[in-house]
Motif scaffolding. Sequence first.
Motif, PDB file in Angstrom:
ATOM      1  N   GLY A   1       1.000  -1.159  -0.172  1.00  0.00           N
ATOM      2  CA  GLY A   1       0.070  -0.015  -0.030  1.00  0.00           C
ATOM      3  C   GLY A   1       0.852   1.059  -0.021  1.00  0.00           C
ATOM      4  N   THR A   2       0.332   2.464  -0.324  1.00  0.00           N
ATOM      5  CA  THR A   2       0.736   3.563  -0.100  1.00  0.00           C
ATOM      6  C   THR A   2       1.457   4.028   1.143  1.00  0.00           C
ATOM      7  OG1 THR A   2      -1.208   5.044   0.225  1.00  0.00           O
ATOM      8  CG2 THR A   2      -0.420   4.515  -2.286  1.00  0.00           C
ATOM      9  N   ALA A   3       2.149   5.037   1.546  1.00  0.00           N
ATOM     10  CA  ALA A   3       2.475   5.401   2.564  1.00  0.00           C
ATOM     11  C   ALA A   3       1.469   5.853   3.714  1.00  0.00           C
ATOM     12  CB  ALA A   3       3.641   6.462   2.568  1.00  0.00           C
ATOM     13  N   GLN A   4       0.651   6.568   2.923  1.00  0.00           N
ATOM     14  CA  GLN A   4      -0.854   7.023   3.616  1.00  0.00           C
ATOM     15  C   GLN A   4      -1.646   5.755   4.010  1.00  0.00           C
ATOM     16  OE1 GLN A   4      -3.185   9.717   1.682  1.00  0.00           O
ATOM     17  NE2 GLN A   4      -4.761   9.949   3.072  1.00  0.00           N
ATOM     18  N   GLN A   5      -1.748   4.840   3.212  1.00  0.00           N
ATOM     19  CA  GLN A   5      -2.559   3.486   3.486  1.00  0.00           C
ATOM     20  C   GLN A   5      -2.051   2.979   4.713  1.00  0.00           C
ATOM     21  OE1 GLN A   5      -2.605   1.959  -0.493  1.00  0.00           O
ATOM     22  NE2 GLN A   5      -4.961   2.373  -0.857  1.00  0.00           N
ATOM     23  N   ARG A   6      -0.429   2.625   4.737  1.00  0.00           N
ATOM     24  CA  ARG A   6       0.113   1.855   5.774  1.00  0.00           C
ATOM     25  C   ARG A   6      -0.029   2.511   7.197  1.00  0.00           C
ATOM     26  NH1 ARG A   6       3.971   2.205   1.703  1.00  0.00           N
ATOM     27  NH2 ARG A   6       5.375   2.944   3.242  1.00  0.00           N
ATOM     28  N   GLN A   7      -0.194   4.002   7.169  1.00  0.00           N
ATOM     29  CA  GLN A   7      -0.436   4.311   8.305  1.00  0.00           C
ATOM     30  C   GLN A   7      -2.003   4.370   8.842  1.00  0.00           C
ATOM     31  OE1 GLN A   7       1.492   8.097   8.095  1.00  0.00           O
ATOM     32  NE2 GLN A   7       3.599   7.323   7.615  1.00  0.00           N
ATOM     33  N   SER A   8      -2.847   4.129   7.951  1.00  0.00           N
ATOM     34  CA  SER A   8      -4.290   4.104   8.283  1.00  0.00           C
ATOM     35  C   SER A   8      -4.704   2.939   9.388  1.00  0.00           C
ATOM     36  CB  SER A   8      -5.181   4.121   7.086  1.00  0.00           C
ATOM     37  OG  SER A   8      -5.139   2.715   6.710  1.00  0.00           O
ATOM     38  N   ASN A   9      -5.816   3.125   9.772  1.00  0.00           N
ATOM     39  CA  ASN A   9      -6.350   1.848  10.445  1.00  0.00           C
ATOM     40  C   ASN A   9      -6.773   0.500   9.775  1.00  0.00           C
ATOM     41  OD1 ASN A   9      -6.296   3.357  12.996  1.00  0.00           O
ATOM     42  ND2 ASN A   9      -8.033   4.193  12.621  1.00  0.00           N
ATOM     43  N   ASP A  10      -6.873   0.624   8.482  1.00  0.00           N
ATOM     44  CA  ASP A  10      -7.029  -0.527   7.655  1.00  0.00           C
ATOM     45  C   ASP A  10      -5.522  -1.272   7.514  1.00  0.00           C
ATOM     46  OD1 ASP A  10      -9.554   0.060   7.310  1.00  0.00           O
ATOM     47  OD2 ASP A  10      -9.366   1.006   5.501  1.00  0.00           O
ATOM     48  N   LEU A  11      -5.417  -2.696   8.099  1.00  0.00           N
ATOM     49  CA  LEU A  11      -4.376  -3.292   8.177  1.00  0.00           C
ATOM     50  C   LEU A  11      -3.951  -3.689   6.654  1.00  0.00           C
ATOM     51  CD1 LEU A  11      -2.545  -4.125  10.641  1.00  0.00           C
ATOM     52  CD2 LEU A  11      -4.196  -2.754  10.908  1.00  0.00           C
ATOM     53  N   TRP A  12      -4.619  -4.344   6.165  1.00  0.00           N
ATOM     54  CA  TRP A  12      -4.653  -4.763   4.757  1.00  0.00           C
ATOM     55  C   TRP A  12      -5.337  -3.338   3.838  1.00  0.00           C
ATOM     56  CZ3 TRP A  12      -1.018  -7.174   5.966  1.00  0.00           C
ATOM     57  CH2 TRP A  12      -1.293  -8.203   6.821  1.00  0.00           C
TER      58      TRP A  12
ATOM     59  N   ASP B   1       5.137 -21.818  15.198  1.00  0.00           N
ATOM     60  CA  ASP B   1       6.174 -21.443  14.689  1.00  0.00           C
ATOM     61  C   ASP B   1       5.593 -20.088  14.040  1.00  0.00           C
ATOM     62  OD1 ASP B   1       7.774 -23.268  15.611  1.00  0.00           O
ATOM     63  OD2 ASP B   1       7.877 -24.580  13.617  1.00  0.00           O
ATOM     64  N   TYR B   2       4.416 -19.773  13.798  1.00  0.00           N
ATOM     65  CA  TYR B   2       3.889 -18.648  13.096  1.00  0.00           C
ATOM     66  C   TYR B   2       2.904 -17.826  13.792  1.00  0.00           C
ATOM     67  CZ  TYR B   2       6.833 -20.496   9.347  1.00  0.00           C
ATOM     68  OH  TYR B   2       7.783 -20.941   8.338  1.00  0.00           O
ATOM     69  N   VAL B   3       2.515 -16.553  13.468  1.00  0.00           N
ATOM     70  CA  VAL B   3       1.531 -15.900  14.202  1.00  0.00           C
ATOM     71  C   VAL B   3       0.837 -15.328  13.055  1.00  0.00           C
ATOM     72  CG1 VAL B   3       2.721 -15.377  16.180  1.00  0.00           C
ATOM     73  CG2 VAL B   3       2.710 -13.696  14.550  1.00  0.00           C
ATOM     74  N   ASP B   4      -0.613 -15.136  13.355  1.00  0.00           N
ATOM     75  CA  ASP B   4      -1.320 -14.401  12.210  1.00  0.00           C
ATOM     76  C   ASP B   4      -0.876 -12.856  11.956  1.00  0.00           C
ATOM     77  OD1 ASP B   4      -3.414 -12.613  11.131  1.00  0.00           O
ATOM     78  OD2 ASP B   4      -5.048 -14.350  11.926  1.00  0.00           O
ATOM     79  N   PRO B   5      -0.216 -12.437  10.778  1.00  0.00           N
ATOM     80  CA  PRO B   5       0.295 -11.142  10.645  1.00  0.00           C
ATOM     81  C   PRO B   5      -0.917 -10.214  10.785  1.00  0.00           C
ATOM     82  CG  PRO B   5       0.000 -12.461   8.796  1.00  0.00           C
ATOM     83  CD  PRO B   5      -0.127 -13.287   9.408  1.00  0.00           C
ATOM     84  N   LEU B   6      -1.971 -10.267  10.387  1.00  0.00           N
ATOM     85  CA  LEU B   6      -3.134  -9.293  10.604  1.00  0.00           C
ATOM     86  C   LEU B   6      -2.990  -8.867  12.104  1.00  0.00           C
ATOM     87  CD1 LEU B   6      -5.033  -7.348   8.987  1.00  0.00           C
ATOM     88  CD2 LEU B   6      -6.713  -9.462   9.424  1.00  0.00           C
ATOM     89  N   ILE B   7      -3.230  -9.877  12.846  1.00  0.00           N
ATOM     90  CA  ILE B   7      -3.684  -9.832  14.324  1.00  0.00           C
ATOM     91  C   ILE B   7      -2.237  -9.348  15.133  1.00  0.00           C
ATOM     92  CG2 ILE B   7      -4.045 -10.888  16.786  1.00  0.00           C
ATOM     93  CD1 ILE B   7      -5.699 -12.634  14.992  1.00  0.00           C
ATOM     94  N   PHE B   8      -1.055  -9.755  14.608  1.00  0.00           N
ATOM     95  CA  PHE B   8       0.304  -9.079  15.390  1.00  0.00           C
ATOM     96  C   PHE B   8       0.394  -7.579  14.896  1.00  0.00           C
ATOM     97  CE2 PHE B   8       4.628  -8.388  15.340  1.00  0.00           C
ATOM     98  CZ  PHE B   8       4.774  -8.770  16.710  1.00  0.00           C
ATOM     99  N   ILE B   9       0.230  -7.406  13.603  1.00  0.00           N
ATOM    100  CA  ILE B   9       0.450  -5.907  13.196  1.00  0.00           C
ATOM    101  C   ILE B   9      -0.760  -5.108  13.861  1.00  0.00           C
ATOM    102  CG2 ILE B   9       0.450  -4.283  11.348  1.00  0.00           C
ATOM    103  CD1 ILE B   9       1.670  -6.664   9.434  1.00  0.00           C
ATOM    104  N   ARG B  10      -1.751  -5.639  13.821  1.00  0.00           N
ATOM    105  CA  ARG B  10      -2.962  -4.500  14.502  1.00  0.00           C
ATOM    106  C   ARG B  10      -2.326  -4.280  15.946  1.00  0.00           C
ATOM    107  NH1 ARG B  10      -7.716  -7.541  13.478  1.00  0.00           N
ATOM    108  NH2 ARG B  10      -7.994  -6.279  11.545  1.00  0.00           N
ATOM    109  N   ASN B  11      -1.981  -5.139  16.727  1.00  0.00           N
ATOM    110  CA  ASN B  11      -1.602  -5.149  18.181  1.00  0.00           C
ATOM    111  C   ASN B  11      -0.164  -4.528  18.222  1.00  0.00           C
ATOM    112  OD1 ASN B  11      -4.066  -6.310  18.642  1.00  0.00           O
ATOM    113  ND2 ASN B  11      -3.086  -8.343  18.795  1.00  0.00           N
ATOM    114  N   ASN B  12       0.519  -4.104  17.235  1.00  0.00           N
ATOM    115  CA  ASN B  12       1.867  -3.573  17.147  1.00  0.00           C
ATOM    116  C   ASN B  12       1.947  -2.350  16.519  1.00  0.00           C
ATOM    117  OD1 ASN B  12       3.341  -5.451  19.532  1.00  0.00           O
ATOM    118  ND2 ASN B  12       2.283  -6.836  18.258  1.00  0.00           N
ATOM    119  N   ARG B  13       1.083  -1.570  16.287  1.00  0.00           N
ATOM    120  CA  ARG B  13       1.267  -0.273  15.624  1.00  0.00           C
ATOM    121  C   ARG B  13       2.201   0.425  16.228  1.00  0.00           C
ATOM    122  NH1 ARG B  13      -2.365   0.106  11.281  1.00  0.00           N
ATOM    123  NH2 ARG B  13      -0.629   1.229  10.475  1.00  0.00           N
ATOM    124  N   PRO B  14       2.769   1.279  15.340  1.00  0.00           N
ATOM    125  CA  PRO B  14       3.743   2.530  15.953  1.00  0.00           C
ATOM    126  C   PRO B  14       2.990   3.373  16.776  1.00  0.00           C
ATOM    127  CG  PRO B  14       4.232   2.271  13.520  1.00  0.00           C
ATOM    128  CD  PRO B  14       2.932   1.359  13.906  1.00  0.00           C
TER     129      PRO B  14
END
Length: 192
Positions: free
Chosen positions: A24-35, A179-192
């Motif tokens: 996604g674009t820089a603006q999209q990556r900073q939004s609340n929509d993870l994908w 050995d793996y985690v759900d990337p959607l959940i992990f990113i949602r829980n660990n935003r900057p």
Amino acid sequence: PEEDEVPEKVGGVYVADGYDSPVGTAQQRQSNDLWPSGWRDASPFGRLYFVGTPREAYHTGADLNWGSPYQDKGLPIYATASGVVTFAGWLRVWGNVIVVRHDPLITPTGKVMYSRYSHVQDMLVKVGDRVKRGQEIAEISDAGGTLVPHLHFDLSPTTRLEANPADWPGKSATRIFRDYVDPLIFIRNNRP
């Protein structure tokens, strides 16, 4: 991140300030929509797919697609967090793959994660390169024409991807969830 930004250090150790989407674009990556808008996960984490075939397996991450088939080929892929490239090369079945060992998060747990970006082209990084969150590292591709273009993206809290960048647990549900985690959940829980 700005070009002149330097990854943060705490006690002399690089740390990650959080995780964003790899597409996604820089603006999209900073939004609340993870994908970001227009992107979809064709094979979500933990889903059993290719059911009834010799390739039947649990999915280790997300298969990210944009638009209709082949529209996403050549779109940029970004480092999801700061870290160091531990693998960047060609693997049979996978095509070009990049693995990043991410800096520990600025949290009490200080978790270190590994990310894998697969089926990519025009790799802009090599083993040993330090990357920062939001840095372009490659483009979406099709594993040398063997797959529909998409980004296979997964996250592991273990060193498995550093030891074996082609790791694929197949039908072992125990291995997937260990050995793996759900990337959607992990990113949602660990935003900057």
